[in-house]
Write a protein that holds these residues in place. Structure first.
Motif, PDB file in Angstrom:
ATOM      1  N   VAL A  26      -8.037  -0.458  -5.526  1.00  0.00           N
ATOM      2  CA  VAL A  26      -9.402  -0.677  -5.015  1.00  0.00           C
ATOM      3  C   VAL A  26     -10.061   0.618  -4.569  1.00  0.00           C
ATOM      4  N   GLY A  27      -9.370   1.751  -4.716  1.00  0.00           N
ATOM      5  CA  GLY A  27     -10.002   3.021  -4.413  1.00  0.00           C
ATOM      6  C   GLY A  27      -9.527   3.640  -3.113  1.00  0.00           C
ATOM      7  N   LEU A  28     -10.311   4.583  -2.624  1.00  0.00           N
ATOM      8  CA  LEU A  28      -9.972   5.328  -1.418  1.00  0.00           C
ATOM      9  C   LEU A  28     -10.227   4.491  -0.168  1.00  0.00           C
ATOM     10  N   VAL A  29      -9.344   4.629   0.807  1.00  0.00           N
ATOM     11  CA  VAL A  29      -9.525   3.952   2.088  1.00  0.00           C
ATOM     12  C   VAL A  29      -9.335   4.962   3.202  1.00  0.00           C
ATOM     13  N   GLU A  30      -9.868   4.632   4.387  1.00  0.00           N
ATOM     14  CA  GLU A  30      -9.760   5.503   5.545  1.00  0.00           C
ATOM     15  C   GLU A  30      -8.897   4.854   6.618  1.00  0.00           C
ATOM     16  N   GLY A  31      -8.654   5.597   7.697  1.00  0.00           N
ATOM     17  CA  GLY A  31      -7.801   5.105   8.755  1.00  0.00           C
ATOM     18  C   GLY A  31      -8.268   3.796   9.356  1.00  0.00           C
ATOM     19  N   HIS A  32      -9.577   3.628   9.508  1.00  0.00           N
ATOM     20  CA  HIS A  32     -10.063   2.385  10.109  1.00  0.00           C
ATOM     21  C   HIS A  32      -9.818   1.184   9.199  1.00  0.00           C
ATOM     22  N   ASP A  33      -9.700   1.418   7.896  1.00  0.00           N
ATOM     23  CA  ASP A  33      -9.405   0.318   6.969  1.00  0.00           C
ATOM     24  C   ASP A  33      -7.987  -0.199   7.155  1.00  0.00           C
ATOM     25  N   VAL A  34      -7.094   0.662   7.649  1.00  0.00           N
ATOM     26  CA  VAL A  34      -5.729   0.227   7.941  1.00  0.00           C
ATOM     27  C   VAL A  34      -5.742  -0.754   9.110  1.00  0.00           C
ATOM     28  N   VAL A  35      -6.594  -0.508  10.085  1.00  0.00           N
ATOM     29  CA  VAL A  35      -6.674  -1.374  11.266  1.00  0.00           C
ATOM     30  C   VAL A  35      -7.347  -2.703  10.933  1.00  0.00           C
ATOM     31  N   THR A  36      -8.389  -2.684  10.123  1.00  0.00           N
ATOM     32  CA  THR A  36      -9.113  -3.928   9.825  1.00  0.00           C
ATOM     33  C   THR A  36      -8.416  -4.760   8.758  1.00  0.00           C
ATOM     34  N   GLY A  37      -7.808  -4.101   7.765  1.00  0.00           N
ATOM     35  CA  GLY A  37      -7.178  -4.824   6.667  1.00  0.00           C
ATOM     36  C   GLY A  37      -8.156  -5.507   5.748  1.00  0.00           C
ATOM     37  N   ARG A  60      19.180   4.023  -7.163  1.00  0.00           N
ATOM     38  CA  ARG A  60      17.737   3.794  -7.110  1.00  0.00           C
ATOM     39  C   ARG A  60      17.283   2.958  -8.302  1.00  0.00           C
ATOM     40  N   TRP A  61      16.154   2.290  -8.122  1.00  0.00           N
ATOM     41  CA  TRP A  61      15.582   1.536  -9.228  1.00  0.00           C
ATOM     42  C   TRP A  61      15.111   2.515 -10.305  1.00  0.00           C
ATOM     43  N   PRO A  62      15.058   2.046 -11.557  1.00  0.00           N
ATOM     44  CA  PRO A  62      14.551   2.913 -12.631  1.00  0.00           C
ATOM     45  C   PRO A  62      13.158   3.451 -12.302  1.00  0.00           C
ATOM     46  N   GLY A  63      12.974   4.753 -12.470  1.00  0.00           N
ATOM     47  CA  GLY A  63      11.678   5.367 -12.234  1.00  0.00           C
ATOM     48  C   GLY A  63      11.407   5.783 -10.814  1.00  0.00           C
ATOM     49  N   VAL A  64      12.304   5.434  -9.893  1.00  0.00           N
ATOM     50  CA  VAL A  64      12.090   5.770  -8.481  1.00  0.00           C
ATOM     51  C   VAL A  64      12.984   6.953  -8.116  1.00  0.00           C
ATOM     52  N   ARG A  65      12.361   8.078  -7.901  1.00  0.00           N
ATOM     53  CA  ARG A  65      13.113   9.270  -7.501  1.00  0.00           C
ATOM     54  C   ARG A  65      13.125   9.446  -5.989  1.00  0.00           C
ATOM     55  N   ARG A  66      12.030   9.066  -5.342  1.00  0.00           N
ATOM     56  CA  ARG A  66      11.905   9.229  -3.897  1.00  0.00           C
ATOM     57  C   ARG A  66      11.611   7.874  -3.246  1.00  0.00           C
ATOM     58  N   PRO A  67      12.629   7.156  -2.819  1.00  0.00           N
ATOM     59  CA  PRO A  67      12.410   5.835  -2.212  1.00  0.00           C
ATOM     60  C   PRO A  67      11.567   5.964  -0.933  1.00  0.00           C
ATOM     61  N   PRO A  68      10.516   5.173  -0.802  1.00  0.00           N
ATOM     62  CA  PRO A  68       9.662   5.267   0.386  1.00  0.00           C
ATOM     63  C   PRO A  68      10.102   4.320   1.498  1.00  0.00           C
ATOM     64  N   LEU A  69       9.833   4.723   2.722  1.00  0.00           N
ATOM     65  CA  LEU A  69       9.958   3.808   3.852  1.00  0.00           C
ATOM     66  C   LEU A  69       8.675   2.985   3.914  1.00  0.00           C
ATOM     67  N   THR A  70       8.840   1.676   3.926  1.00  0.00           N
ATOM     68  CA  THR A  70       7.703   0.769   3.807  1.00  0.00           C
ATOM     69  C   THR A  70       7.579  -0.068   5.063  1.00  0.00           C
ATOM     70  N   ALA A  71       6.470   0.113   5.770  1.00  0.00           N
ATOM     71  CA  ALA A  71       6.245  -0.602   7.030  1.00  0.00           C
ATOM     72  C   ALA A  71       5.156  -1.647   6.841  1.00  0.00           C
ATOM     73  N   VAL A  72       5.179  -2.633   7.719  1.00  0.00           N
ATOM     74  CA  VAL A  72       4.132  -3.655   7.743  1.00  0.00           C
ATOM     75  C   VAL A  72       3.435  -3.572   9.091  1.00  0.00           C
ATOM     76  N   LEU A  73       2.112  -3.436   9.056  1.00  0.00           N
ATOM     77  CA  LEU A  73       1.332  -3.305  10.278  1.00  0.00           C
ATOM     78  C   LEU A  73       0.481  -4.543  10.509  1.00  0.00           C
ATOM     79  N   PRO A  74       0.303  -4.932  11.777  1.00  0.00           N
ATOM     80  CA  PRO A  74      -0.678  -5.988  12.057  1.00  0.00           C
ATOM     81  C   PRO A  74      -2.079  -5.424  11.839  1.00  0.00           C
ATOM     82  N   SER A  75      -2.953  -6.224  11.278  1.00  0.00           N
ATOM     83  CA  SER A  75      -4.346  -5.818  11.095  1.00  0.00           C
ATOM     84  C   SER A  75      -5.245  -6.968  11.537  1.00  0.00           C
ATOM     85  N   ALA A  76      -6.515  -6.684  11.646  1.00  0.00           N
ATOM     86  CA  ALA A  76      -7.449  -7.737  12.044  1.00  0.00           C
ATOM     87  C   ALA A  76      -7.460  -8.867  11.029  1.00  0.00           C
ATOM     88  N   ALA A  77      -7.134  -8.552   9.765  1.00  0.00           N
ATOM     89  CA  ALA A  77      -7.134  -9.570   8.711  1.00  0.00           C
ATOM     90  C   ALA A  77      -5.781 -10.253   8.556  1.00  0.00           C
TER      91      ALA A  77
END
Length: 305
Positions: free
Chosen positions: A199-210, A106-123
């Motif tokens: 940039v702070g807290l986001v909600e589920g609809h922010d994932v769709v709009t981007g 693992r990279w330094p400082g990374v104990r739990r490697p995350p699965l990283t996905a890319v989603l299509p968004s309106a943006a």
């Protein structure tokens, strides 16, 4: 960006709900579509032979088989030993994460490697992590994942100064469970790579709009539920154009390990597997994983003890 050169991808033929048939189909599609692709097929000899037999004679030289009943473990070891440039599996996520951490490190400082996905968004497209690896993280883990996600957006998608948000149930201060209430002060003071900002807290609809964030951080349980829900909705109702956004369906990068490991959804189809192989090849050709590692280790990293 032009991505020349060969790419050697170790493919776990045993992983997935419908393996090996679906994985064989995906491997065949990928090999036929990319003349610079070389495959190391890991699994039953008869399944690997099916891919070779379906290829034209001039394509068969680009396929090597490795008989093994270990699946993803053998595929990841092939990367660690220099026999492959990247590995792909649609098998058990825990096995993949454990194998990658053990054999690649693992990279330094990374104990739990995350699965990283890319989603299509309106943006355009949005980086979402974690989507299934770390289902019960602490706040330090989410802080590390924020840095990893920013590096992904900057290196792979060339997003200038990525905007990083934390997924919760409302944007008002104090919203969410105990973890979501504890993380914002940490993220606000975090030194993010590539000029990224929290940039702070986001909600589920922010994932769709981007529109609010380029990177959204959450725990692996919530991220997996969100990802599968969106996949189903997009399939049923239609989604932003995947061709223009370059979003691979049902494939995620295991980020934070010293090698390129792509994980496909267990229910992935043949085209999904082919897209995952293509993602692994593109990441290798761009040397994306070393570039992201350099970005995240150049700044402060947290000790996730």
């Amino acid at each position: 960006m032009r991505e020349p050169g060969t790419a050697r991808i170790a493919v776990d033929l045993l992983g997935g709900d419908h393996a090996p048939a679906v994985v064989v189909d995906g491997a065949l599609r990928a090999c036929q579509a990319d003349p610079a692709l070389h495959l190391l097929l890991v699994g039953p000899a008869e399944a690997a032979d099916a891919v070779v037999a379906a290829l034209d004679p001039d394509q068969r030289a680009r396929v090597v088989t490795l008989g093994s009943d270990e699946g993803v473990r053998a595929a990841v070891r092939a990367v660690a030993e220099g026999r492959a440039d990247a590995a792909l599996s649609a098998g058990n996520t825990a096995d993949t994460v454990t194998s990658a951490a053990l054999h690649l490190g693992r990279w330094p400082g990374v104990r739990r490697p995350p699965l990283t996905a890319v989603l299509p968004s309106a943006a355009g497209r949005l980086v979402l992590l974690d989507v299934g690896s770390s289902v019960d993280p602490d706040k330090q883990t989410l802080a590390v994942h924020a840095r990893l996600g920013a590096a992904y957006a900057a290196v792979v998608h060339e997003v200038p100064a990525p905007r990083v948000g934390l997924l919760t149930i409302g944007t008002e201060s104090g919203k969410g469970d105990r973890l979501r209430r504890a993380v914002p002060p940490l993220l606000a003071g975090l030194d993010l790579p590539a000029g990224a900002s929290y940039v702070g807290l986001v909600e589920g609809h922010d994932v769709v709009t981007g529109a609010v964030a380029d990177v959204v951080v959450t725990d692996g349980f919530t991220g997996n539920v969100l990802l599968k829900g969106l996949e189903t909705a997009y399939a049923a109702l239609g989604s932003p154009d995947r061709t223009s956004t370059g979003v691979p369906p049902r494939a995620a990068l295991l980020l934070g390990v010293a090698g390129t490991v792509v994980v496909c959804h267990g229910a992935a189809s043949g085209p999904d597997v082919a897209a995952g192989i293509d993602l692994a090849a593109r990441l290798h050709r761009r040397a994306a994983v070393p570039a992201m590692a350099a970005l995240t280790t150049a700044n402060e990293v947290f000790d996730e003890r």
